[in-house]
Motif scaffolding. Structure first.
Motif, PDB file in Angstrom:
ATOM      1  N   VAL A 109     -19.376  -6.364  33.272  1.00 56.55           N
ATOM      2  CA  VAL A 109     -19.144  -7.295  32.047  1.00 56.55           C
ATOM      3  C   VAL A 109     -20.083  -8.561  31.329  1.00 56.55           C
ATOM      4  O   VAL A 109     -19.673  -8.572  30.183  1.00 56.55           O
ATOM      5  CB  VAL A 109     -18.024  -8.464  33.398  1.00 56.55           C
ATOM      6  CG1 VAL A 109     -17.719  -9.498  32.078  1.00 56.55           C
ATOM      7  CG2 VAL A 109     -17.658  -8.396  33.168  1.00 56.55           C
ATOM      8  N   LEU A 110     -21.343  -8.003  31.765  1.00 59.78           N
ATOM      9  CA  LEU A 110     -22.461  -8.970  30.816  1.00 59.78           C
ATOM     10  C   LEU A 110     -22.724  -6.732  30.154  1.00 59.78           C
ATOM     11  O   LEU A 110     -23.287  -7.186  28.971  1.00 59.78           O
ATOM     12  CB  LEU A 110     -23.511  -8.842  32.067  1.00 59.78           C
ATOM     13  CG  LEU A 110     -23.651  -9.682  32.534  1.00 59.78           C
ATOM     14  CD1 LEU A 110     -24.769 -10.118  33.342  1.00 59.78           C
ATOM     15  CD2 LEU A 110     -24.044 -11.123  31.473  1.00 59.78           C
ATOM     16  N   GLY A 111     -22.764  -6.316  30.741  1.00 57.65           N
ATOM     17  CA  GLY A 111     -22.582  -4.770  29.302  1.00 57.65           C
ATOM     18  C   GLY A 111     -21.673  -4.869  28.703  1.00 57.65           C
ATOM     19  O   GLY A 111     -22.245  -4.900  26.990  1.00 57.65           O
ATOM     20  N   PHE A 112     -20.582  -5.265  29.265  1.00 61.95           N
ATOM     21  CA  PHE A 112     -19.731  -5.086  27.809  1.00 61.95           C
ATOM     22  C   PHE A 112     -20.037  -6.590  26.780  1.00 61.95           C
ATOM     23  O   PHE A 112     -20.024  -6.185  25.770  1.00 61.95           O
ATOM     24  CB  PHE A 112     -18.161  -5.528  28.371  1.00 61.95           C
ATOM     25  CG  PHE A 112     -16.697  -5.385  27.096  1.00 61.95           C
ATOM     26  CD1 PHE A 112     -16.436  -4.458  26.519  1.00 61.95           C
ATOM     27  CD2 PHE A 112     -16.876  -7.398  26.653  1.00 61.95           C
ATOM     28  CE1 PHE A 112     -15.407  -4.987  26.239  1.00 61.95           C
ATOM     29  CE2 PHE A 112     -15.923  -7.205  25.908  1.00 61.95           C
ATOM     30  CZ  PHE A 112     -14.883  -6.149  25.817  1.00 61.95           C
ATOM     31  N   ALA A 113     -20.366  -7.591  27.607  1.00 65.32           N
ATOM     32  CA  ALA A 113     -20.755  -8.746  26.413  1.00 65.32           C
ATOM     33  C   ALA A 113     -21.742  -8.664  25.558  1.00 65.32           C
ATOM     34  O   ALA A 113     -22.026  -9.447  24.351  1.00 65.32           O
ATOM     35  CB  ALA A 113     -21.007 -10.213  27.693  1.00 65.32           C
ATOM     36  N   CYS A 114     -22.304  -7.529  26.025  1.00 64.00           N
ATOM     37  CA  CYS A 114     -23.971  -7.352  25.325  1.00 64.00           C
ATOM     38  C   CYS A 114     -23.383  -6.334  24.004  1.00 64.00           C
ATOM     39  O   CYS A 114     -24.224  -6.383  23.402  1.00 64.00           O
ATOM     40  CB  CYS A 114     -24.904  -6.785  26.190  1.00 64.00           C
ATOM     41  SG  CYS A 114     -25.652  -8.514  27.233  1.00 64.00           S
ATOM     42  N   GLY A 115     -22.486  -5.994  24.103  1.00 66.65           N
ATOM     43  CA  GLY A 115     -21.405  -5.231  22.986  1.00 66.65           C
ATOM     44  C   GLY A 115     -21.365  -3.466  23.287  1.00 66.65           C
ATOM     45  O   GLY A 115     -21.150  -2.665  22.618  1.00 66.65           O
ATOM     46  N   PHE A 116     -21.141  -3.207  24.951  1.00 67.47           N
ATOM     47  CA  PHE A 116     -21.113  -1.596  25.053  1.00 67.47           C
ATOM     48  C   PHE A 116     -19.064  -2.333  24.761  1.00 67.47           C
ATOM     49  O   PHE A 116     -19.033  -1.835  26.321  1.00 67.47           O
ATOM     50  CB  PHE A 116     -21.877  -1.332  26.312  1.00 67.47           C
ATOM     51  CG  PHE A 116     -23.167  -1.435  26.654  1.00 67.47           C
ATOM     52  CD1 PHE A 116     -23.802  -1.011  25.447  1.00 67.47           C
ATOM     53  CD2 PHE A 116     -23.765  -1.704  27.622  1.00 67.47           C
ATOM     54  CE1 PHE A 116     -25.162  -0.906  25.212  1.00 67.47           C
ATOM     55  CE2 PHE A 116     -24.894  -1.554  27.777  1.00 67.47           C
ATOM     56  CZ  PHE A 116     -26.142  -1.162  26.552  1.00 67.47           C
TER      57      PHE A 116
END
Length: 244
Positions: A109-116
């Motif tokens: 989810v953090l990866g998604f939040a960072c733009g992935f």
């Protein structure tokens, strides 16, 4: 009277209901420590969502910090269990579920939040989560058959332990801190309110490593491959990591 009618007229059994909060009463001290790991994972997920809603990096960094806090609780619960000489199947399953929340779901989810957020990014993030889930399930299914030392402690992990995903979280935190992600929240700017729209924040030049086009209309961020590598190493059976 038929046999079916006799069954209907049987008196209810005299078995007593379990005591109130019987599950909580059965918890050992180590289980409560393990729950601390699960709490950290849940908070990380919610802080990440709050960051996306508010475009506030304070919530994003709170989400990052929850992961090393979860590692601390994960490290501590085993020590507490050995100190108290108390271990159970419930504790083992609880530990795996907490690990999955803190080191499987939350980093994705953090990866998604960072733009992935491109479609191929989502495929790789899902692969990463499934690898973490499979790795924990395999450990629970095989731990009884794995070689142990004289104290009954497992000698090695098959594949990298799931808490090693802390490395990914550290890379993301570094990127956000130095403006490689989330450039609309760069501390150099002093504007009030949101610094820019999400469409600007997640453009290729504002996501570390940029993006590449696989097919027209389908892009991928190369940085997301660190999730693919981490997931593959977790499920490897040939890679054996000595357990500290």
């Amino acid at each position: 009277m038929s046999e079916s009618n006799k069954k209907l007229k049987r008196k209810p059994s005299n078995s007593k209901l379990p005591q109130r909060f019987s599950m909580v009463r059965s918890f050992q001290l180590a289980d409560f420590v393990t729950l601390g790991n699960g709490v950290c994972g849940c908070l990380s997920l919610m802080f990440a969502m709050k960051a996306l809603l508010t475009q506030n990096t304070d919530f994003l960094f709170s989400s990052f910090w929850c992961i090393p806090a979860g590692v601390f609780f994960d490290f501590l619960d085993g020590r507490v269990a050995r100190w108290r000489k108390s271990s159970s199947l419930l504790g083992q399953e609880l530990d795996s579920l907490a690990d999955f929340c803190s080191f499987g779901l939350a980093p994705a989810v953090l990866g998604f939040a960072c733009g992935f957020q491109k479609m191929f990014d989502l495929v790789i993030l899902t692969y990463f989560v499934c690898c973490g889930l499979a790795r924990l399930a395999r450990y629970n299914a095989t731990v009884a058959a794995m070689p142990t030392d004289q104290n009954g402690k497992v000698k090695y992990f098959e594949g990298t332990p799931i808490p090693t995903t802390l490395v990914i979280v550290g890379i993301l935190a570094y990127g956000v801190y130095y403006g490689k992600f989330w450039r609309f929240a760069n501390p150099m700017f002093k504007h009030e309110g949101p610094f820019a729209s999400f469409s600007e924040a997640f453009t290729p030049e504002n996501v570390w490593g940029g993006e590449i086009t696989i097919f027209p209309g389908y892009e991928l961020h190369p940085m997301v491959f660190m999730y693919a590598l981490s997931g593959t190493l977790m499920i490897s059976r040939r890679l054996r990591i000595p357990k500290p």
